[in-house]
Structure formats: C-alpha cells, structure tokens
Scaffold this motif. Structure first.
Motif, short mmCIF file in Angstrom:
data_model
loop_
_atom_site.label_atom_id
_atom_site.label_comp_id
_atom_site.label_asym_id
_atom_site.label_seq_id
_atom_site.Cartn_x
_atom_site.Cartn_y
_atom_site.Cartn_z
N ALA A 68 2.96 -2.57 -12.17
CA ALA A 68 1.94 -3.04 -13.11
C ALA A 68 0.57 -2.58 -12.60
CB ALA A 68 2.00 -4.56 -13.21
N GLU A 69 -0.43 -2.94 -13.33
CA GLU A 69 -1.80 -2.58 -12.96
C GLU A 69 -2.13 -3.11 -11.56
OE1 GLU A 69 -5.47 -0.77 -13.64
OE2 GLU A 69 -3.67 -0.70 -14.86
N PRO A 70 -2.65 -2.25 -10.69
CA PRO A 70 -3.01 -2.72 -9.34
C PRO A 70 -4.08 -3.80 -9.39
CG PRO A 70 -3.08 -0.32 -9.48
CD PRO A 70 -2.91 -0.84 -10.87
N SER A 71 -4.04 -4.67 -8.40
CA SER A 71 -5.04 -5.72 -8.27
C SER A 71 -5.26 -5.97 -6.78
CB SER A 71 -4.56 -7.00 -8.95
OG SER A 71 -3.46 -7.55 -8.25
N ALA A 72 -6.14 -6.90 -6.47
CA ALA A 72 -6.42 -7.21 -5.07
C ALA A 72 -5.18 -7.77 -4.38
CB ALA A 72 -7.57 -8.20 -4.96
N ASP A 73 -4.32 -8.44 -5.13
CA ASP A 73 -3.10 -9.02 -4.56
C ASP A 73 -1.89 -8.09 -4.66
OD1 ASP A 73 -4.44 -11.33 -3.87
OD2 ASP A 73 -4.00 -12.29 -5.80
N ALA A 74 -2.01 -7.05 -5.46
CA ALA A 74 -0.90 -6.11 -5.64
C ALA A 74 -1.47 -4.70 -5.67
CB ALA A 74 -0.14 -6.41 -6.93
N ARG A 75 -1.75 -4.18 -4.49
CA ARG A 75 -2.42 -2.89 -4.38
C ARG A 75 -1.45 -1.73 -4.60
NH1 ARG A 75 -7.46 -3.55 -2.09
NH2 ARG A 75 -7.80 -5.62 -1.24
N TRP A 76 -2.00 -0.61 -5.04
CA TRP A 76 -1.26 0.64 -5.13
C TRP A 76 -2.26 1.76 -4.97
CZ3 TRP A 76 3.46 2.21 -4.58
CH2 TRP A 76 3.79 3.51 -4.93
N CYS A 77 -1.91 2.76 -4.20
CA CYS A 77 -2.81 3.90 -3.98
C CYS A 77 -2.25 5.11 -4.70
CB CYS A 77 -2.92 4.19 -2.48
SG CYS A 77 -4.01 5.59 -2.12
N HIS A 78 -3.08 5.75 -5.52
CA HIS A 78 -2.63 6.94 -6.24
C HIS A 78 -2.36 8.10 -5.28
CE1 HIS A 78 -6.94 7.64 -5.88
NE2 HIS A 78 -6.71 8.92 -6.09
N MET A 79 -2.81 7.99 -4.05
CA MET A 79 -2.54 8.99 -3.01
C MET A 79 -1.53 8.42 -2.01
SD MET A 79 -4.51 11.57 -3.81
CE MET A 79 -4.89 12.52 -2.37
N TRP A 80 -0.55 7.69 -2.50
CA TRP A 80 0.45 7.01 -1.66
C TRP A 80 1.14 7.97 -0.71
CZ3 TRP A 80 5.30 8.87 -2.00
CH2 TRP A 80 5.64 9.59 -3.15
N PHE A 81 1.29 9.23 -1.09
CA PHE A 81 2.00 10.20 -0.26
C PHE A 81 1.22 10.61 0.98
CE2 PHE A 81 0.15 12.09 -4.05
CZ PHE A 81 -0.79 12.96 -3.51
N GLU A 82 -0.01 10.13 1.10
CA GLU A 82 -0.79 10.36 2.32
C GLU A 82 -0.67 9.19 3.28
OE1 GLU A 82 -4.75 11.68 1.82
OE2 GLU A 82 -4.16 13.41 0.61
N HIS A 83 0.10 8.20 2.93
CA HIS A 83 0.34 7.04 3.78
C HIS A 83 1.76 7.16 4.34
CE1 HIS A 83 -3.21 4.76 2.34
NE2 HIS A 83 -2.97 5.40 1.20
N PRO A 84 1.94 7.50 5.60
CA PRO A 84 3.30 7.68 6.16
C PRO A 84 4.21 6.47 5.99
CG PRO A 84 1.66 8.50 7.70
CD PRO A 84 0.91 7.81 6.59
N VAL A 85 3.66 5.26 6.08
CA VAL A 85 4.48 4.06 5.90
C VAL A 85 4.99 3.99 4.46
CG1 VAL A 85 4.44 1.54 5.87
CG2 VAL A 85 3.36 2.78 7.74
N ALA A 86 4.14 4.32 3.51
CA ALA A 86 4.56 4.31 2.11
C ALA A 86 5.62 5.39 1.86
CB ALA A 86 3.35 4.54 1.20
#
Length: 197
Positions: A105-123
């Motif tokens: 769903a739409e990102p929020s302060a409690d449910a974050r999502w990064c459009h560059m998620w592939f730059e986060h090794p943990v993600a």
C-alpha cells in the motif's frame, strides 16, 4: 451388491482430507519426477553408487560433485557478478511487477518503502528469500493447494513486516526520496554496477 469385489467401498471421509490427499499426490508426483530424472542420468558404477549412498546418508562431506548436483538458484548474496546482476534483474522484475502493485500500500511513516530498495542489501536479501519461496510455493506441482497460504503466512508477511518497520532498512527513506546516509560504507550507489571498480 455390497460384497462385489469390483465395486469400490463407500467411505465416510471428511472434506478436508481430500485437500490433504491432493497435496500428498502433488508431493508424490514431484518426487516421482525427481526420481525419473535421477534414473535417466548416467548411472554410476556399483562402487560409485555405494559412495553416493554414503554421501546421501551423511557419510561424505568433501563437497566434490555438489556443484553438478545443484539445481536450485543459490541465495543472491552468495553470487558473484555477472550471476548476481542477472539474479537481481529477475528479482527487480518480480518485486516491481508482482509485489509492489499487489501487496504494498501507500508508504507511510509506519510502513516505509524505498523506490531504490535494490540499493539496500538487507532488502535485497529478504526479498530474494521471499521470491525463492514464492517460486516454490505457488507451483501446484510442488506444493499442492496450500502453498500460497503457506507463502503468505511464513514468508511474505514476516518479510514485509521487517522491511517496512520503523527500524527496518528504509528508516531514512521517505516517500519519493531515497536516503543513502544510512547505508553501509563502501557500497557503490548503483546496484547495476556495484561490483565495478
């Protein structure tokens, strides 16, 4: 006739048992396919066959021949380029084509999502593990009818919960803005050429 041997007996079977039987049939079919594939391969000499039996039983641990037997994709963080890049491209296609539009769903302060998620090794690590499970558990030939439910409960929900939590890897990212200050030092800004010097 009740005593006719050609007539199947009438049984009072609970409805849920049919789903269990179908799951077992799918597992047996998968095992039969694997067995046929192994039987079709070059059969080893008798001495080699006993050595293979010892290895299967835990007798051998030298690791020789494991590469030839490997049939499933390894965990993405264990890959070197160009295999890593190919696997990451396939993962991005799945995340952006299936996961993001269907489950996030739409990102929020409690449910974050990064459009560059592939730059986060943990993600990348968590999403790749979730994707590997999805590939196995959404194929009725390998999982029966309960696979998708198991995937949601055991893989998707915990993965998304960890990624989108306030202490997850996207903590410094906000809607439409990717923050790199919280990343580990030494990681190249682009996942596509992260191994280039």
């Amino acid at each position: 006739m009740a005593g006719d041997p050609d007539e199947p007996p009438e049984l009072d079977v609970p409805v849920g048992m049919f789903e269990d039987i179908e799951d077992l049939k799918a597992q047996v079919a998968k095992l039969a396919t694997q067995l046929n594939a192994l039987a079709a391969a070059d059969s080893p000499e008798p001495d080699e066959a006993s050595a293979l039996d010892d290895d299967t039983a835990g007798g051998g641990d030298d690791g020789e021949g494991d590469e030839d037997a490997w049939q499933f994709p390894p965990f993405i963080l264990l890959l070197d380029p160009p295999l890593y890049d190919d696997e990451l491209r396939a993962l991005i296609e799945w995340v952006e084509g299936v996961l993001v539009p269907g489950y996030l769903a739409e990102p929020s302060a409690d449910a974050r999502w990064c459009h560059m998620w592939f730059e986060h090794p943990v993600a990348v690590a968590r999403l790749h593990a979730c994707w590997l499970a999805w590939q196995e558990l959404t194929d009725p030939a390998t999982c029966g009818y309960t696979g998708p439910s198991v995937w949601h409960r055991d893989h998707l929900d915990p993965c998304i919960r960890e990624l989108r939590s306030p202490s997850g890897p996207f903590t410094g990212c906000t809607k439409g803005e990717h923050q790199i200050g919280h990343r580990l030092p030494g990681i190249v800004p682009s996942a596509w050429n992260r191994w280039d010097g």
